[in-house]
Design a protein around this motif. Structure first.
Motif, PDB file in Angstrom:
ATOM      1  N   ALA A 198       0.845  -1.188   0.000  1.00  0.00           N
ATOM      2  CA  ALA A 198       0.000   0.000   0.000  1.00  0.00           C
ATOM      3  C   ALA A 198       0.887   1.246   0.000  1.00  0.00           C
ATOM      4  N   PRO A 199       0.481   2.310  -0.701  1.00  0.00           N
ATOM      5  CA  PRO A 199       1.273   3.542  -0.697  1.00  0.00           C
ATOM      6  C   PRO A 199       1.285   4.168   0.694  1.00  0.00           C
ATOM      7  N   LEU A 200       2.382   4.835   1.008  1.00  0.00           N
ATOM      8  CA  LEU A 200       2.602   5.349   2.362  1.00  0.00           C
ATOM      9  C   LEU A 200       3.034   6.805   2.320  1.00  0.00           C
ATOM     10  N   CYS A 201       2.457   7.597   3.233  1.00  0.00           N
ATOM     11  CA  CYS A 201       2.850   8.991   3.397  1.00  0.00           C
ATOM     12  C   CYS A 201       3.427   9.188   4.789  1.00  0.00           C
ATOM     13  N   ALA A 202       4.597   9.782   4.868  1.00  0.00           N
ATOM     14  CA  ALA A 202       5.170  10.176   6.160  1.00  0.00           C
ATOM     15  C   ALA A 202       4.709  11.594   6.460  1.00  0.00           C
ATOM     16  N   VAL A 203       4.234  11.822   7.686  1.00  0.00           N
ATOM     17  CA  VAL A 203       3.748  13.145   8.064  1.00  0.00           C
ATOM     18  C   VAL A 203       4.485  13.628   9.311  1.00  0.00           C
ATOM     19  N   LEU A 204       4.856  14.906   9.303  1.00  0.00           N
ATOM     20  CA  LEU A 204       5.569  15.512  10.420  1.00  0.00           C
ATOM     21  C   LEU A 204       4.994  16.891  10.689  1.00  0.00           C
ATOM     22  N   ILE A 205       5.116  17.327  11.946  1.00  0.00           N
ATOM     23  CA  ILE A 205       4.861  18.720  12.280  1.00  0.00           C
ATOM     24  C   ILE A 205       6.188  19.332  12.715  1.00  0.00           C
ATOM     25  N   THR A 206       6.418  20.583  12.334  1.00  0.00           N
ATOM     26  CA  THR A 206       7.711  21.195  12.625  1.00  0.00           C
ATOM     27  C   THR A 206       7.551  22.649  13.048  1.00  0.00           C
ATOM     28  N   ARG A 207       8.540  23.098  13.777  1.00  0.00           N
ATOM     29  CA  ARG A 207       8.764  24.518  14.018  1.00  0.00           C
ATOM     30  C   ARG A 207      10.230  24.687  14.429  1.00  0.00           C
ATOM     31  N   ASN A 208      10.980  25.363  13.588  1.00  0.00           N
ATOM     32  CA  ASN A 208      12.411  25.593  13.830  1.00  0.00           C
ATOM     33  C   ASN A 208      13.141  24.288  14.136  1.00  0.00           C
ATOM     34  N   ALA A 209      13.056  23.352  13.187  1.00  0.00           N
ATOM     35  CA  ALA A 209      13.658  22.026  13.356  1.00  0.00           C
ATOM     36  C   ALA A 209      14.785  21.782  12.373  1.00  0.00           C
ATOM     37  N   SER A 210      15.441  22.847  11.920  1.00  0.00           N
ATOM     38  CA  SER A 210      16.445  22.703  10.870  1.00  0.00           C
ATOM     39  C   SER A 210      17.634  21.837  11.286  1.00  0.00           C
ATOM     40  N   SER A 211      17.946  21.795  12.579  1.00  0.00           N
ATOM     41  CA  SER A 211      19.124  21.050  13.032  1.00  0.00           C
ATOM     42  C   SER A 211      18.932  19.545  12.972  1.00  0.00           C
ATOM     43  N   THR A 212      17.698  19.082  12.940  1.00  0.00           N
ATOM     44  CA  THR A 212      17.447  17.639  12.973  1.00  0.00           C
ATOM     45  C   THR A 212      16.658  17.115  11.770  1.00  0.00           C
ATOM     46  N   LEU A 213      15.976  17.993  11.049  1.00  0.00           N
ATOM     47  CA  LEU A 213      15.039  17.541  10.025  1.00  0.00           C
ATOM     48  C   LEU A 213      15.704  16.779   8.895  1.00  0.00           C
ATOM     49  N   GLY A 214      16.876  17.230   8.459  1.00  0.00           N
ATOM     50  CA  GLY A 214      17.521  16.590   7.318  1.00  0.00           C
ATOM     51  C   GLY A 214      17.750  15.111   7.521  1.00  0.00           C
ATOM     52  N   GLY A 215      18.273  14.737   8.677  1.00  0.00           N
ATOM     53  CA  GLY A 215      18.528  13.328   8.960  1.00  0.00           C
ATOM     54  C   GLY A 215      17.256  12.513   9.017  1.00  0.00           C
ATOM     55  N   CYS A 216      16.214  13.108   9.554  1.00  0.00           N
ATOM     56  CA  CYS A 216      14.927  12.422   9.609  1.00  0.00           C
ATOM     57  C   CYS A 216      14.424  12.118   8.199  1.00  0.00           C
ATOM     58  N   LEU A 217      14.436  13.120   7.342  1.00  0.00           N
ATOM     59  CA  LEU A 217      13.930  12.941   5.981  1.00  0.00           C
ATOM     60  C   LEU A 217      14.790  11.959   5.189  1.00  0.00           C
ATOM     61  N   ASP A 218      16.094  11.948   5.441  1.00  0.00           N
ATOM     62  CA  ASP A 218      16.967  10.995   4.751  1.00  0.00           C
ATOM     63  C   ASP A 218      16.600   9.552   5.084  1.00  0.00           C
ATOM     64  N   SER A 219      16.051   9.319   6.279  1.00  0.00           N
ATOM     65  CA  SER A 219      15.677   7.962   6.677  1.00  0.00           C
ATOM     66  C   SER A 219      14.345   7.528   6.088  1.00  0.00           C
ATOM     67  N   LEU A 220      13.693   8.426   5.336  1.00  0.00           N
ATOM     68  CA  LEU A 220      12.358   8.147   4.793  1.00  0.00           C
ATOM     69  C   LEU A 220      12.378   7.949   3.281  1.00  0.00           C
ATOM     70  N   ALA A 221      13.505   7.530   2.753  1.00  0.00           N
ATOM     71  CA  ALA A 221      13.621   7.359   1.306  1.00  0.00           C
ATOM     72  C   ALA A 221      12.645   6.320   0.757  1.00  0.00           C
ATOM     73  N   PHE A 222      12.145   5.437   1.591  1.00  0.00           N
ATOM     74  CA  PHE A 222      11.272   4.342   1.138  1.00  0.00           C
ATOM     75  C   PHE A 222       9.803   4.738   1.027  1.00  0.00           C
ATOM     76  N   VAL A 223       9.399   5.909   1.536  1.00  0.00           N
ATOM     77  CA  VAL A 223       7.981   6.286   1.518  1.00  0.00           C
ATOM     78  C   VAL A 223       7.626   6.921   0.179  1.00  0.00           C
ATOM     79  N   ASP A 224       6.328   7.021  -0.102  1.00  0.00           N
ATOM     80  CA  ASP A 224       5.859   7.550  -1.378  1.00  0.00           C
ATOM     81  C   ASP A 224       5.632   9.056  -1.343  1.00  0.00           C
ATOM     82  N   GLU A 225       5.435   9.596  -0.155  1.00  0.00           N
ATOM     83  CA  GLU A 225       5.172  11.019  -0.017  1.00  0.00           C
ATOM     84  C   GLU A 225       5.581  11.460   1.382  1.00  0.00           C
ATOM     85  N   ILE A 226       6.055  12.693   1.493  1.00  0.00           N
ATOM     86  CA  ILE A 226       6.344  13.290   2.797  1.00  0.00           C
ATOM     87  C   ILE A 226       5.591  14.614   2.882  1.00  0.00           C
ATOM     88  N   VAL A 227       4.786  14.747   3.924  1.00  0.00           N
ATOM     89  CA  VAL A 227       4.054  15.983   4.162  1.00  0.00           C
ATOM     90  C   VAL A 227       4.530  16.582   5.477  1.00  0.00           C
TER      91      VAL A 227
END
Length: 255
Positions: free
Chosen positions: A7-36
């Protein structure tokens, strides 16, 4: 033989001033179909990092943790969603387990072990692990609660269990961590107040003690050394402060 379709999968996150950690998180989500990503007015380049990594960014004023996360879920293009925080990472084993589950689901809700890193150490006991978290679900069968803080996924089924850890890298800066916990206890007290709950001296005395016995002794938190002791002690302090702040709110109301 090709792998079974999932089944297709979307990763969802809420953020506010998360630049120091967001990149690594998104890099671990290469397998999902969409990131919101639902952002609430970041000023540190968070939205730009998200867009550069291929995520769809939606701006939304802050609603409280539960309602903000549910709003993010509703922005997904697919019914299966994986809910993460910006300081979390999906381990390779967990990524494989998620894909296998979506190829042949046995439940519309899945929980995963969450491993917390505190003061430079990955905790293995107490509150730090396995910290079971239902983060993968079909939004037709589950949703986030409306809680301002300590939000939870609401569902009425038996969840499946995934292998592999969700890695949560807490701040190594103790002062920053304590500031965040202070905000959380204020929100928790306000939420309890609005729900009509009260507190007394017994809550102040026994809640931290029960919590310490449960996590430090029964769940072997002492095996995590000094970081484990500090992590659990702060949790006990949070319990005390929540009730102390609730008592203060009740007394202010009665004046």
């Amino acid at each position: 033989m090709s792998a079974p379709a999932r089944a297709p999968l979307c990763a969802v996150l809420i953020t506010r001033n998360a630049s120091s950690t967001l990149g690594g998180c998104l890099d671990s989500l290469a397998f999902v179909d969409e990131i919101v990503i639902v952002d609430s007015g970041s000023s540190d380049g968070t939205a730009e990092i998200a867009a550069r990594k291929g995520a769809r960014v939606v701006q939304k004023e802050w609603l409280g943790f539960g309602m903000q996360k549910q709003f993010a879920v509703e922005q997904a293009s697919h019914d299966w969603v994986l809910c993460l925080d910006a300081d979390e990472r999906v381990s390779p084993e967990l990524a494989q387990s998620i894909q296998a589950a979506l190829a042949a689901p046995v439940s519309p809700v899945y929980r995963m072990p969450r491993r917390n890193r505190f003061l430079g150490r990955w905790l293995a006991h107490g509150e730090g692990y396995p910290d079971w978290s239902p983060r993968l679900f079909n939004r037709m069968n589950a949703r986030w609660s409306d809680d301002l803080v300590h939000e939870k996924v609401l569902f009425a089924v038996t969840p499946g269990t995934l292998k592999g850890d969700l890695m949560h890298d807490s701040s190594d800066d103790l002062a920053t961590y304590l500031e965040r916990q202070n905000r959380y206890t204020t929100l928790a007290a306000r939420q309890a107040f609005e729900q009509g709950r009260g507190a007394n001296v017994l809550h102040l005395l026994f809640s931290p003690v029960v919590r310490f016995i449960k996590f430090y002794l029964m769940r072997l938190g002492f095996l995590d050394g000094l970081p484990g002791l500090l992590h659990i002690s702060i949790g006990c302090m949070n319990s005390y402060l929540k009730y102390a702040k609730l008592i203060e709110l009740r007394r202010a109301e009665s004046r």
